[in-house]
Design an enzyme around this catalytic site. Structure first.
Site, PDB file in Angstrom:
ATOM      1  N   ARG A 147       5.269  -6.925  -6.664  1.00  0.00           N
ATOM      2  CA  ARG A 147       4.490  -5.788  -6.170  1.00  0.00           C
ATOM      3  C   ARG A 147       4.807  -5.570  -4.694  1.00  0.00           C
ATOM      4  O   ARG A 147       5.576  -6.332  -4.106  1.00  0.00           O
ATOM      5  CB  ARG A 147       2.984  -5.926  -6.437  1.00  0.00           C
ATOM      6  CG  ARG A 147       2.410  -7.272  -6.600  1.00  0.00           C
ATOM      7  CD  ARG A 147       2.367  -8.120  -5.371  1.00  0.00           C
ATOM      8  NE  ARG A 147       1.836  -7.384  -4.258  1.00  0.00           N
ATOM      9  CZ  ARG A 147       2.166  -7.548  -3.022  1.00  0.00           C
ATOM     10  NH1 ARG A 147       3.070  -8.448  -2.681  1.00  0.00           N
ATOM     11  NH2 ARG A 147       1.636  -6.832  -2.062  1.00  0.00           N
ATOM     12  N   GLY A 148       4.212  -4.514  -4.123  1.00  0.00           N
ATOM     13  CA  GLY A 148       4.543  -4.147  -2.753  1.00  0.00           C
ATOM     14  C   GLY A 148       5.561  -3.014  -2.793  1.00  0.00           C
ATOM     15  O   GLY A 148       6.573  -3.101  -3.500  1.00  0.00           O
ATOM     16  N   ALA A 149       5.280  -1.955  -2.033  1.00  0.00           N
ATOM     17  CA  ALA A 149       6.072  -0.725  -2.160  1.00  0.00           C
ATOM     18  C   ALA A 149       7.593  -0.931  -2.023  1.00  0.00           C
ATOM     19  O   ALA A 149       8.361  -0.506  -2.894  1.00  0.00           O
ATOM     20  CB  ALA A 149       5.561   0.310  -1.152  1.00  0.00           C
ATOM     21  N   ARG A 173       4.332   2.732 -11.823  1.00  0.00           N
ATOM     22  CA  ARG A 173       3.172   2.679 -10.907  1.00  0.00           C
ATOM     23  C   ARG A 173       3.184   3.962 -10.079  1.00  0.00           C
ATOM     24  O   ARG A 173       4.237   4.368  -9.592  1.00  0.00           O
ATOM     25  CB  ARG A 173       3.219   1.443  -9.992  1.00  0.00           C
ATOM     26  CG  ARG A 173       2.785   0.169 -10.726  1.00  0.00           C
ATOM     27  CD  ARG A 173       2.510  -0.970  -9.777  1.00  0.00           C
ATOM     28  NE  ARG A 173       1.259  -0.828  -9.068  1.00  0.00           N
ATOM     29  CZ  ARG A 173       0.877  -1.668  -8.096  1.00  0.00           C
ATOM     30  NH1 ARG A 173       1.651  -2.661  -7.716  1.00  0.00           N
ATOM     31  NH2 ARG A 173      -0.269  -1.499  -7.489  1.00  0.00           N
ATOM     32  N   ASN A 227      -2.748   3.029   1.511  1.00  0.00           N
ATOM     33  CA  ASN A 227      -2.477   1.579   1.496  1.00  0.00           C
ATOM     34  C   ASN A 227      -3.533   0.929   0.608  1.00  0.00           C
ATOM     35  O   ASN A 227      -4.460   1.599   0.119  1.00  0.00           O
ATOM     36  CB  ASN A 227      -2.497   1.009   2.920  1.00  0.00           C
ATOM     37  CG  ASN A 227      -1.894  -0.384   2.984  1.00  0.00           C
ATOM     38  OD1 ASN A 227      -0.826  -0.625   2.434  1.00  0.00           O
ATOM     39  ND2 ASN A 227      -2.571  -1.315   3.632  1.00  0.00           N
ATOM     40  N   LYS A 228      -3.399  -0.357   0.417  1.00  0.00           N
ATOM     41  CA  LYS A 228      -4.300  -1.097  -0.463  1.00  0.00           C
ATOM     42  C   LYS A 228      -5.763  -0.787  -0.151  1.00  0.00           C
ATOM     43  O   LYS A 228      -6.151  -0.667   1.008  1.00  0.00           O
ATOM     44  CB  LYS A 228      -4.004  -2.592  -0.284  1.00  0.00           C
ATOM     45  CG  LYS A 228      -4.789  -3.545  -1.153  1.00  0.00           C
ATOM     46  CD  LYS A 228      -4.726  -3.236  -2.626  1.00  0.00           C
ATOM     47  CE  LYS A 228      -3.342  -3.201  -3.186  1.00  0.00           C
ATOM     48  NZ  LYS A 228      -3.299  -2.678  -4.574  1.00  0.00           N
ATOM     49  N   ASP A 233       1.888   2.281   1.285  1.00  0.00           N
ATOM     50  CA  ASP A 233       2.557   2.621   0.025  1.00  0.00           C
ATOM     51  C   ASP A 233       3.060   4.058   0.007  1.00  0.00           C
ATOM     52  O   ASP A 233       3.919   4.416  -0.793  1.00  0.00           O
ATOM     53  CB  ASP A 233       1.610   2.372  -1.145  1.00  0.00           C
ATOM     54  CG  ASP A 233       1.248   0.901  -1.196  1.00  0.00           C
ATOM     55  OD1 ASP A 233       0.289   0.505  -0.492  1.00  0.00           O
ATOM     56  OD2 ASP A 233       1.956   0.141  -1.877  1.00  0.00           O
ATOM     57  N   GLN A 264      -4.262 -10.253  -2.705  1.00  0.00           N
ATOM     58  CA  GLN A 264      -2.890 -10.383  -2.189  1.00  0.00           C
ATOM     59  C   GLN A 264      -2.861 -11.050  -0.818  1.00  0.00           C
ATOM     60  O   GLN A 264      -1.884 -11.702  -0.456  1.00  0.00           O
ATOM     61  CB  GLN A 264      -2.213  -9.008  -2.091  1.00  0.00           C
ATOM     62  CG  GLN A 264      -1.888  -8.355  -3.422  1.00  0.00           C
ATOM     63  CD  GLN A 264      -2.975  -7.413  -3.871  1.00  0.00           C
ATOM     64  OE1 GLN A 264      -4.152  -7.632  -3.603  1.00  0.00           O
ATOM     65  NE2 GLN A 264      -2.595  -6.360  -4.568  1.00  0.00           N
TER      66      GLN A 264
HETATM   67  O1  MRU Z   1      -0.876  -3.157  -5.404  1.00  0.00           O
HETATM   68  P1  MRU Z   1       0.185  -3.782  -4.555  1.00  0.00           P
HETATM   69  O2  MRU Z   1      -0.014  -5.219  -4.246  1.00  0.00           O
HETATM   70  O3  MRU Z   1       1.574  -3.460  -5.034  1.00  0.00           O
HETATM   71  O4  MRU Z   1      -0.058  -3.019  -3.194  1.00  0.00           O
HETATM   72  C1  MRU Z   1       0.901  -2.627  -2.368  1.00  0.00           C
HETATM   73  C2  MRU Z   1       0.806  -3.424  -1.174  1.00  0.00           C
HETATM   74  O5  MRU Z   1       1.358  -4.506  -1.135  1.00  0.00           O
HETATM   75  C3  MRU Z   1       0.038  -2.983  -0.040  1.00  0.00           C
HETATM   76  O6  MRU Z   1      -0.631  -1.812  -0.191  1.00  0.00           O
HETATM   77  C4  MRU Z   1       0.865  -3.100   1.208  1.00  0.00           C
HETATM   78  O7  MRU Z   1       0.029  -3.153   2.263  1.00  0.00           O
HETATM   79  C5  MRU Z   1       1.923  -2.061   1.350  1.00  0.00           C
HETATM   80  S1  MRU Z   1       3.449  -2.520   0.655  1.00  0.00           S
HETATM   81  C6  MRU Z   1       4.354  -3.116   2.020  1.00  0.00           C
END
Ligand code: MRU
Length: 366
Positions: free
Chosen positions: A56-58, A98, A262-263, A252, A211
């Site tokens: 995960r993570g953009a 996603r 973002n999250k 993201d 996370q």
């Molecule tokens: O749902 P996730 O864990 O894939 O979320 C994305 C992220 O990891 C965060 O939003 C993050 O801060 C940005 S990705 C570098």
């Protein structure tokens, strides 16, 4: 980044024993308790890995999507006359895995525009492989550059009181585990730490998937960066106490006006930072910029399973266990992301430099 002194990446392309292409990645479902790599052998497995957040993570999702696209080109019958249509169909499935991280869409779009130049399946495979490898390498370089620019901000704070520790708050995991290496929000932190600047990171646990508590804390610890895990709702209090010098978060998707997805929970941290005059930075690779959308109101926000809220996973007698946290019958709502309006963001740290929301489009287009 280093794990006990040994450099690692989160994803790479390899060959299986029979010569077929496979993608190796870290299985983040088991972290921080187990550190296992997993082989993804098909585009279908890449889709599941993205959907189910094995990775995960953009930026990492973007890299995985590009590699998944390459695997798709290897799955088509070499005699198929509709090979282009078949690849495009799989690409659309990867794109839909996603919704919020725009890197996924960006990587698929880049692959599709190169596919358009391929004259046959063999050429399509070669182009897709090279593009996927380029995306992986570029991500490393971009994050390194974000780190170099962000370092100047941490350095400036440290220079004001060289004996004092610079306290940085971050949310979720925008570290190297969310990218190929370095991370976005963590890259300036790693570079400051490696340069000998005294830093300490407040790590938001980041409910419901944790996370921060499980991934950010783990990777900072492995690299030797001092940090403390805090409950998500502690940040405001710490800011009121003067115990946060700056916030850095990842993202993201950022729209043309600088609104930042973002999250979930990031917005509340930005509000608290604003109220307490704590600078709030968003670390942003150009691959996370959405030039199509004007404002954050247009960003699709992923809703995930209520199970992620109602259950929590941990280590019990050496094995991973999930336990029910809530009344079994209570419903739960699980938005994966929120949008922080640009007005609360002090500046963006990009691979091209540091800028305000008003300067973002120009710097990203240059
Ligand atoms: O749902 P996730 O864990 O894939 O979320 C994305 C992220 O990891 C965060 O939003 C993050 O801060 C940005 S990705 C570098």
């Amino acid at each position: 980044m280093n794990i006990n002194g040994v450099p690692h990446r989160t994803i790479w392309l390899a060959q299986d024993a029979d010569g077929s292409a496979i993608v190796w990645t870290l299985d983040q479902r088991k972290m921080p308790h187990f550190f296992d790599f997993i082989a993804l052998k098909s585009s279908a497995e890449i889709i599941v890995a993205i959907e189910e957040m094995w990775l995960r993570g953009a930026p990492l999702i973007g890299a995985a999507a590009a590699l998944g696209f390459y695997l798709a080109t290897t799955e088509i019958d070499k005699n198929a006359s509709d090979w282009r249509e078949q690849i495009t169909e799989i690409a659309e499935k990867i794109r839909a895995s996603r919704p919020t991280a725009v890197n996924l869409n960006w990587a698929i779009q880049r692959q599709l525009s190169i596919l358009a130049k391929a004259k046959n399946l063999n050429e399509a495979q070669n182009f897709a492989q090279q593009t996927a490898l380029d995306i992986v390498e570029e991500d490393v370089e971009i994050c390194k550059q974000i780190g170099a620019h962000g370092l100047s901000i941490i350095e400036a704070i440290s220079n004001q009181a060289p004996d004092k520790i610079v306290n940085i708050l971050t949310h979720c995991n925008a570290g190297w585990l969310a990218c190929v290496d370095w991370g976005t929000a963590t890259a300036p932190i790693y570079q400051a730490h490696d340069k000998g600047i005294k830093v300490h990171v407040w790590v938001d646990e980041t409910r419901p998937r944790n996370q921060g508590a499980s991934l950010t804390a783990w990777e900072l610890g492995k690299h030797g960066v001092p940090h403390t895990i805090i409950p998500d709702n502690a940040g405001g209090h710490l800011m009121q106490q003067g115990r946060v010098d700056m916030c850095i978060v990842g993202t993201d998707r950022v729209t043309r006006n600088g609104d930042t997805a973002n999250k979930i929970g990031t917005y509340l941290k930005a509000l608290a930072a604003h109220d307490n005059n704590v600078p709030f930075y968003v670390a942003l690779p150009s691959t996370t910029m959405d030039f199509e959308l004007q404002t954050g109101a247009e960003i699709p926000i992923e809703t995930r399973s209520e199970r992620e809220v109602k259950y929590i996973q941990g280590l019990h007698e050496g094995t991973l266990k999930e336990v029910l946290l809530t009344p079994n019958d209570s419903p739960a709502l699980n938005y994966g992301f929120d949008v922080t309006p640009a007005k609360y963001i002090t500046a963006f740290i990009t691979e091209k430099g540091i800028c305000t929301a008003a300067e973002l489009l120009k710097i990203m287009n240059d």
